[in-house]
Design a protein around this motif. Structure first.
Motif, short mmCIF file in Angstrom:
data_model
loop_
_atom_site.label_atom_id
_atom_site.label_comp_id
_atom_site.label_asym_id
_atom_site.label_seq_id
_atom_site.Cartn_x
_atom_site.Cartn_y
_atom_site.Cartn_z
N VAL A 174 78.97 111.75 10.87
CA VAL A 174 77.70 111.50 11.58
C VAL A 174 77.73 110.07 12.11
O VAL A 174 78.31 109.18 11.48
CB VAL A 174 76.46 111.68 10.68
N PRO A 175 77.11 109.83 13.27
CA PRO A 175 77.07 108.46 13.79
C PRO A 175 76.25 107.56 12.88
O PRO A 175 75.40 108.04 12.12
CB PRO A 175 76.43 108.62 15.17
N GLU A 176 76.49 106.25 12.96
CA GLU A 176 75.86 105.31 12.02
C GLU A 176 74.37 105.10 12.26
O GLU A 176 73.61 104.87 11.32
CB GLU A 176 76.57 103.95 12.10
N LYS A 177 73.97 105.17 13.53
CA LYS A 177 72.59 104.80 13.86
C LYS A 177 71.58 105.81 13.31
O LYS A 177 71.68 107.01 13.56
CB LYS A 177 72.45 104.70 15.38
N ILE A 178 70.59 105.29 12.54
CA ILE A 178 69.56 106.13 11.92
C ILE A 178 68.24 105.94 12.67
O ILE A 178 67.86 104.81 12.97
CB ILE A 178 69.38 105.74 10.44
N VAL A 179 67.55 107.07 12.95
CA VAL A 179 66.19 106.97 13.48
C VAL A 179 65.27 107.62 12.45
O VAL A 179 65.39 108.82 12.15
CB VAL A 179 66.04 107.68 14.85
N THR A 180 64.38 106.83 11.87
CA THR A 180 63.49 107.34 10.82
C THR A 180 62.22 107.91 11.45
O THR A 180 61.89 107.63 12.61
CB THR A 180 63.08 106.20 9.86
N ASN A 181 61.48 108.67 10.63
CA ASN A 181 60.18 109.19 11.09
C ASN A 181 59.24 108.04 11.46
O ASN A 181 58.45 108.15 12.40
CB ASN A 181 59.53 110.03 9.99
N LEU A 182 59.34 106.93 10.69
CA LEU A 182 58.47 105.79 10.96
C LEU A 182 58.72 105.23 12.36
O LEU A 182 57.79 104.85 13.07
CB LEU A 182 58.67 104.70 9.91
N GLU A 183 59.99 105.24 12.77
CA GLU A 183 60.30 104.78 14.14
C GLU A 183 59.71 105.73 15.17
O GLU A 183 59.24 105.30 16.23
CB GLU A 183 61.81 104.66 14.33
N LEU A 184 59.72 107.03 14.88
CA LEU A 184 59.12 108.00 15.82
C LEU A 184 57.61 107.80 15.92
O LEU A 184 57.02 107.95 16.99
CB LEU A 184 59.44 109.44 15.39
N GLU A 185 57.01 107.46 14.76
CA GLU A 185 55.55 107.20 14.73
C GLU A 185 55.14 106.15 15.77
O GLU A 185 54.05 106.20 16.32
CB GLU A 185 55.15 106.65 13.35
N GLN A 186 56.03 105.16 15.99
CA GLN A 186 55.71 104.09 16.93
C GLN A 186 55.75 104.56 18.39
O GLN A 186 55.15 103.96 19.25
CB GLN A 186 56.69 102.92 16.82
N LYS A 187 56.51 105.65 18.63
CA LYS A 187 56.73 106.08 20.03
C LYS A 187 55.86 107.26 20.43
O LYS A 187 55.48 107.39 21.59
CB LYS A 187 58.19 106.50 20.21
N ILE A 188 55.62 108.20 19.49
CA ILE A 188 54.86 109.41 19.84
C ILE A 188 53.73 109.64 18.85
O ILE A 188 53.72 109.06 17.76
CB ILE A 188 55.78 110.67 19.90
N ASP A 189 52.82 110.54 19.23
CA ASP A 189 51.64 110.82 18.43
C ASP A 189 52.01 111.74 17.26
O ASP A 189 51.80 112.95 17.31
CB ASP A 189 50.58 111.47 19.33
N LYS A 242 54.20 111.68 7.48
CA LYS A 242 53.64 112.69 6.57
C LYS A 242 53.71 114.08 7.21
O LYS A 242 54.13 115.05 6.58
CB LYS A 242 52.19 112.30 6.25
N TRP A 243 53.27 114.19 8.47
CA TRP A 243 53.26 115.49 9.15
C TRP A 243 54.69 116.03 9.25
O TRP A 243 54.96 117.19 8.92
CB TRP A 243 52.65 115.38 10.57
N ILE A 244 55.61 115.17 9.66
CA ILE A 244 56.99 115.64 9.87
C ILE A 244 57.60 116.11 8.53
O ILE A 244 58.21 117.18 8.46
CB ILE A 244 57.88 114.54 10.51
N VAL A 245 57.38 115.32 7.46
CA VAL A 245 57.96 115.70 6.16
C VAL A 245 57.33 117.01 5.67
O VAL A 245 58.03 117.92 5.21
CB VAL A 245 57.81 114.56 5.13
N GLU A 246 56.01 117.11 5.78
CA GLU A 246 55.33 118.32 5.28
C GLU A 246 55.69 119.58 6.07
O GLU A 246 55.86 120.65 5.51
CB GLU A 246 53.81 118.12 5.33
N ARG A 247 55.77 119.45 7.39
CA ARG A 247 55.99 120.63 8.24
C ARG A 247 57.46 120.97 8.43
O ARG A 247 57.78 122.09 8.85
CB ARG A 247 55.33 120.46 9.61
#
Ligand code: COA
Length: 330
Positions: free
Chosen positions: A15-30, A34-39
């Motif tokens: 796998v490539p080294e660069k990680i994108v976390t849910n928290l980073e997505l939170e900054q970009k989209i609505d 919590k929603w992503i982990v639960e669903r």
């Protein structure tokens, strides 16, 4: 003379080294972590850097699989790559990998079955070896889905990631290897999960790009319902093909799309979650790469042992699906 037994001689993933976390997505989209982990069960995903492409990931996974199998690149007769994110329309990723690893005696082609690509590849390679056409085949699932994901669309951006997994298939001792298979397709559901633009129907234009037609489009709820129904069905058909039953499965290695889909499949197959390899929290849905990535983790962590009966199962765009039953070992 009895039929040749075909199995996995070696496995590797990357796998490539660069990680994108849910928290980073939170900054970009609505959306929220919590929603992503639960669903979905997904916490982070890997993405390629600019300048990297699918064949780079596929090559690294292939090199590891060859090393694990103690097979040289020259011994490989055929390279099959399951992918929907080739470096370019052509040449195929398989040809690029052939050049990178110097598999000078190998034929090479890509196969399109979306998230079922790895299982379709295994089934194809199995048939070539059983027929006596080829002896050793590299089957790779490799994707850079980040390049066809609309990072502003919360319905899809949360789900996908990049990675690659590879196996070397060849003859194994009688009783080991691939003992059951099932493949299927339902083209009538093709519109539920697709990339509408960039092909011959709708070539790339400035308009197609401004409409985002080169990105993944998905009816998440319909795909979810389809996945829940098909995962158990196809495993049961592959089990029947192997003349085994659900109780014989030691380990389930499912396509890593959504934790709730995996939980439902495990329940339908009467399997406790301890018998299921789950790593989508780290990688999200890597399409054709997801099953070999999980299989490699299952083997390297010692969860999958010699003699175990493994069920691999996937579903995806097409619609397509497939399952394989493998008695682990050589
Ligand atoms: N963050 C926050 N909220 C979101 C969201 C996000 N990323 N995406 C959707 N929502 C909202 C919706 O707008 C909806 O709000 P509403 O109730 O006010 O209308 C609510 O959450 C529920 O949406 P829904 O689409 O019903 O969620 P879901 O539980 O079905 O989960 C998926 C959506 C996409 C995670 C789920 O359908 C799925 O995993 N499908 C299968 C996808 C798949 O596997 N694809 C690849 C196949 S290989």
């Amino acid at each position: 003379m009895g039929e040749i037994s075909v199995g996995i001689l070696g496995i590797g993933s990357y796998v490539p080294e660069k990680i994108v976390t849910n928290l980073e997505l939170e900054q970009k989209i609505d959306t929220t972590d919590k929603w992503i982990v639960e669903r979905t069960g997904i916490r982070e995903r890997r993405v390629i850097n600019q300048g990297q492409a699918t064949s780079d990931l596929a090559t690294k996974a292939a090199e590891k699989a060859l090393k694990d199998a103690r097979v040289t690149a020259e011994e490989i007769d055929l390279i099959i790559v399951g992918t929907v994110t080739p470096d370019m329309i052509f040449p195929s990723v398989a040809c690029l990998v052939q050049q990178n690893i110097k598999a000078v005696n190998a034929a090479a082609f890509d196969l399109t079955a979306v998230c079922s690509g790895f299982i379709y590849g295994i089934a194809t390679a199995n048939a070539f070896i059983k027929a006596g056409t080829y002896k050793k085949i590299l089957v790779i699932g490799a994707e850079a889905l980040s390049t066809i994901t609309n990072w502003e669309d919360r319905n899809t951006a949360i789900l996908f990631g990049d990675g690659a997994g590879a196996v070397v298939l060849g003859e194994v001792s009688p009783g080991y290897g691939i003992i059951g298979l099932d493949l299927g397709a339902e083209g009538s559901g093709g519109h539920l999960l697709n990339v509408p633009g960039g092909g011959s129907r709708m070539p790339v234009t400035t308009e197609s790009i401004s409409q985002g037609l080169h990105f993944i489009h998905m009816d998440g709820n319909e795909v979810f319902k389809f996945a829940i129904k098909i995962m158990g069905e196809t495993v049961n058909k592959a089990l029947a093909n192997a003349k085994l039953s659900q109780e014989d499965i030691n380990c389930l290695v499912p396509h890593q799309a959504n934790l709730r889909i995996i939980q439902s499949a495990a329940k339908r197959l009467g399997l406790p979650l301890e018998k299921v390899v789950i790593n989508l929290d780290k990688y999200g849905n890597t399409s054709a790469a997801s099953i070999p990535l999980a299989l490699d983790e299952g083997v390297k962590s010692g969860r999958i042992k010699n003699g175990d009966v493994i069920a691999i199962v996937g579903f995806g765009g097409g619609l397509t699906w497939g399952a394989g039953i493998i008695r682990w070992g050589k």
